[in-house]
Design a protein around this motif. Structure first.
Motif: not given
Length: 211
Positions: A77-85, A118-130
């Motif tokens: 679970l992730i909470d980014y800058d007070g956005a929804d968990t 992958y995570y989605d924190v409300g205002p944006f979602s992130v996909v990372q591959l590396g």
């Protein structure tokens, strides 16, 4: 002792680049891994908390796919800058290419591998591959167990989708992790690490032998 100082010095050098500014969302999970592998058929279960730009809580299962390869799945679970968990998902693997013990021994343990998140924190979602490179050196303690400083460097493609603006941004990013793993005994170990990758901060973990 000289080998330990070389590893510690390398980690401090890596962390000194924190002044190098790059905008990135960063990992939700941290690195929390040395370069050594578990061994075929061995498994560990871990819990971690991230006290960083984003606050996170996660669990993972790490399994020895071969004598020199580990695979790990992560959920949190992730909470980014007070956005929804929100939910975060990840997976990685590593292949140990050099060991301080046995055939092909080197100055410290080294591993390479790949990862995705992958995570989605409300205002944006992130996909990372590396991909990543990890170096570590185990120090045997007189009281038993080991204390292992480690450093990890990653290069990744990070895709950020902005829900509000209905657009996405894709960039090549880098990340650094530096920490210490304390293996108390066969069944329990602790991690403490600093991460510099956009989601900068402290990650703490505890790991239990499962298989």
């Amino acid at each position: 002792m000289k080998k330990v100082l070389v590893v510690v010095g390398s980690i401090l050098l890596l962390t000194s680049v924190s002044g190098f500014g790059f905008e990135a969302a960063g990992s939700a999970f941290g690195g929390l891994s040395t370069a050594s592998t578990l061994g075929m058929g061995t498994g560990n279960f871990g819990l971690a908390v991230g006290l960083a730009d984003a606050t996170s809580f996660s669990g993972y299962f790490n399994y020895g796919l071969s004598a020199h390869t580990d695979g790990r799945i992560k959920i949190g679970l992730i909470d980014y800058d007070g956005a929804d968990t929100e939910l975060a998902l990840g997976a990685d693997f590593k292949y140990q290419i050099v060991s301080v013990d046995g055939a092909g021994s080197g100055p410290f343990d080294m591993a390479v591998g790949g990862f995705g998140e992958y995570y989605d924190v409300g205002p944006f979602s992130v996909v990372q591959l590396g991909g990543h490179y990890t170096g570590s050196y185990p120090v045997r303690l007189k009281s038993g167990g080991t204390l292992t400083p480690y450093g990890r460097f990653n290069v990744r493609v990070e895709v950020v989708d902005y829900d509000v603006f209905d657009e996405s941004d894709s960039n090549l990013e880098i990340g650094l992790n530096a920490g210490v793993h304390w293996q108390v005994n066969r069944n329990i170990g602790f991690f403490g690490e600093f991460q510099i990758d956009g989601n900068d901060g402290l990650f703490l973990g505890i790991e239990f032998g499962a298989l």
